[in-house]
Design an enzyme around this catalytic site. Structure first.
Site, PDB file in Angstrom:
ATOM      1  N   ARG A   8      31.339  -0.351  -8.527  1.00  0.00           N
ATOM      2  CA  ARG A   8      30.001   0.009  -8.029  1.00  0.00           C
ATOM      3  C   ARG A   8      28.968  -1.046  -8.435  1.00  0.00           C
ATOM      4  O   ARG A   8      28.013  -1.309  -7.697  1.00  0.00           O
ATOM      5  CB  ARG A   8      29.583   1.394  -8.539  1.00  0.00           C
ATOM      6  N   SER A  35      22.838   5.380  -9.757  1.00  0.00           N
ATOM      7  CA  SER A  35      24.273   5.523 -10.002  1.00  0.00           C
ATOM      8  C   SER A  35      25.118   4.727  -9.022  1.00  0.00           C
ATOM      9  O   SER A  35      26.141   4.142  -9.397  1.00  0.00           O
ATOM     10  CB  SER A  35      24.670   6.999  -9.937  1.00  0.00           C
ATOM     11  N   GLU A  56      23.120  14.627   2.478  1.00  0.00           N
ATOM     12  CA  GLU A  56      24.141  13.643   2.855  1.00  0.00           C
ATOM     13  C   GLU A  56      24.435  13.619   4.346  1.00  0.00           C
ATOM     14  O   GLU A  56      24.793  12.567   4.890  1.00  0.00           O
ATOM     15  CB  GLU A  56      25.422  13.914   2.058  1.00  0.00           C
ATOM     16  N   PHE A  81      30.645  13.673  -1.813  1.00  0.00           N
ATOM     17  CA  PHE A  81      29.649  14.113  -0.840  1.00  0.00           C
ATOM     18  C   PHE A  81      29.706  13.292   0.444  1.00  0.00           C
ATOM     19  O   PHE A  81      29.455  13.803   1.536  1.00  0.00           O
ATOM     20  CB  PHE A  81      28.262  14.057  -1.461  1.00  0.00           C
ATOM     21  N   HIS A 107      31.907   6.548  -7.334  1.00  0.00           N
ATOM     22  CA  HIS A 107      32.348   7.676  -8.161  1.00  0.00           C
ATOM     23  C   HIS A 107      33.552   8.400  -7.539  1.00  0.00           C
ATOM     24  O   HIS A 107      33.618   9.622  -7.503  1.00  0.00           O
ATOM     25  CB  HIS A 107      31.202   8.650  -8.415  1.00  0.00           C
ATOM     26  N   ASP A 115      32.048  14.635 -15.178  1.00  0.00           N
ATOM     27  CA  ASP A 115      31.411  15.376 -14.084  1.00  0.00           C
ATOM     28  C   ASP A 115      32.315  16.469 -13.522  1.00  0.00           C
ATOM     29  O   ASP A 115      31.847  17.399 -12.871  1.00  0.00           O
ATOM     30  CB  ASP A 115      30.999  14.420 -12.964  1.00  0.00           C
ATOM     31  N   ARG A 165      33.354   4.555 -10.728  1.00  0.00           N
ATOM     32  CA  ARG A 165      32.291   4.675 -11.723  1.00  0.00           C
ATOM     33  C   ARG A 165      32.547   3.793 -12.936  1.00  0.00           C
ATOM     34  O   ARG A 165      31.632   3.139 -13.451  1.00  0.00           O
ATOM     35  CB  ARG A 165      32.185   6.135 -12.179  1.00  0.00           C
TER      36      ARG A 165
END
Length: 311
Positions: A8, A35, A56, A81, A107, A115, A165
Site C-alpha cells: 500500500r 490507510s 463504497e 469493502f 488491507h 481488525d 497492510r
C-alpha cells in the site's frame, strides 16, 4: 537486513508519480486515505482527489462516471469493502460497459490482523476474477506493486489491484519487469512446482531453499496476474514436474489455487495441493501469528510438496 515495505505504501508513491506525468489521473477514496495511502496523492494534487465518504458503492459509481468523461480514475478502499460491498456497482457500472477504472484495494488477506474477520478479505480474488473484462493483479512486493500500478494505468479497461497492510520483504530489484498476464519463473526445479502470489511468494522461495537441502528441486513461479492467468507457464510446470503446490493469502476457493487447477485439469492433469485459508473466516490477532495458525507458512509448503512426491 532485508528491506521491508508495504504494497500500500508503494501504491501511494506510484500514484504521486502517475499524477505528475498524467493530468487525467484522478483518485477517489472512501474516507480511508491515510490507510490506503491515497493521501500521498491528495497532498500533491488536491484538486484531483475526491473523498466520497463511507459510501463504497458511490465510490465505484463516481469512478465510472469520471471514466466516461475521459479521466483515469483510481478508486481505493479496503479490499473487503471494495470487492464485497461495492460488487454490484463494479459489475454493472464498470465491468459491463468495460470502463477504464482502476480499483486499488488495500488491507487484503489475513494479515490485516487485529481488525478481524469482518475486515479480512479472503474472497476478493474469487469475486473479481469472475467478472468479464476485469484484470486481477496481486503483487508480491513493493517493487512489483509500483509496476502493477503503472501497467494498470496503461491498460484500457477495469483492473483490480490487491494490496496489503503489512510491511513485507522486498524480493525484486529495480531491473525487474512486470507484464500483465505473464508469470515469472524465479527458481528452476523439476521435482515440484511452487506457484505463489502476493505476500506468499517470499515464503515459497524460502521453502524451495529448505527443500533443496533435502535434495528436492523446487521450481518457484510468481503469478502476479491472476486474470488473465499465464497458462503457458503453468502447463509447462505441470508437464515438467511431479506436481504443483499453490500458495496464496486467500481462500482456496476461487483464488489462485482454483485458477491453476482449472488450467491443469483441461491441459496437463497433475497432482495439485492448494495452500490458503480452508473455507473459513479469519479472526483478530497478530498478522504473522495468523499466517502460522492458518497454515500459510514455509512448513506447510514443504509438507505439501513432500505429500505429492510421496505418491
Amino acid at each position: 537486513m532485508t528491506k521491508m515495505i508495504a504494497t500500500r505504501d508503494a501504491y501511494g508513491e506510484a500514484l504521486k508519480e502517475l499524477g505528475r506525468i498524467n493530468k487525467d489521473v484522478v483518485v477517489l477514496d472512501a474516507d480511508l486515505s491515510g490507510s490506503t495511502k491515497t493521501a500521498v496523492f491528495k497532498k500533491e494534487y488536491p484538486e484531483r482527489f475526491f473523498n466520497v465518504g463511507i459510501a463504497e458503492q458511490n465510490l465505484m459509481g463516481t469512478a465510472a462516471g469520471l471514466a466516461t468523461a475521459g479521466k483515469l480514475p483510481f478508486a481505493s478502499t479496503f479490499a473487503m469493502f471494495a470487492s464485497g460491498r461495492a460488487f454490484e456497482i463494479i459489475r454493472n457500472s464498470i465491468c459491463y460497459p468495460n470502463l477504464n477504472v482502476k480499483i486499488a484495494a488495500t488491507h487484503a488477506g489475513i494479515t490485516v490482523g487485529e481488525d478481524g474477520a469482518t475486515h479480512q478479505a479472503l474472497e476478493d480474488i474469487s469475486l473479481m476474477r469472475s467478472l468479464p473484462n476485469m484484470v486481477v493483479l496481486s503483487p508480491a512486493d513493493g517493487v512489483e506493486a509500483k509496476q502493477c500500478i503503472y501497467k494498470a494505468a496503461e491498460h484500457n479497461g477495469p483492473v483490480y489491484i490487491r494490496l496489503g497492510r503489512s510491511k513485507i520483504p522486498v524480493i525484486f530489484d529495480e531491473n525487474y519487469k512486470f507484464e500483465i498476464g505473464k508469470g515469472v519463473e524465479l527458481k528452476k526445479g523439476n521435482d515440484i512446482a511452487l506457484i505463489a502470489t502476493g505476500i506468499m511468494l517470499e515464503k515459497a522461495l524460502v521453502a524451495a531453499e529448505e527443500l533443496s537441502k533435502e535434495g528436492i528441486s523446487a521450481r518457484v513461479i510468481n503469478i502476479s496476474t491472476i486474470k488473465p492467468i499465464d497458462e503457458d507457464i503453468i502447463i509447462k510446470a505441470a508437464k515438467e514436474t511431479k506436481g504443483i503446490v499453490t500458495v496464496e493469502e486467500h481462500s482456496i476457493i476461487g483464488g489462485l489455487g482454483s485458477a491453476v487447477t482449472e488450467v491443469v485439469s483441461e491441459n496437463a492433469p497433475t497432482y495439485v495441493e492448494r495452500i490458503g485459508t480452508m473455507d473459513v473466516f479469519g479472526e483478530s490477532g497478530d498478522g504473522n501469528e495468523l499466517l502460522e495458525k492458518y497454515g500459510l507458512n514455509v512448513k506447510n509448503i514443504i509438507d505439501k510438496s513432500k505429500k505429492i512426491l510421496s505418491k
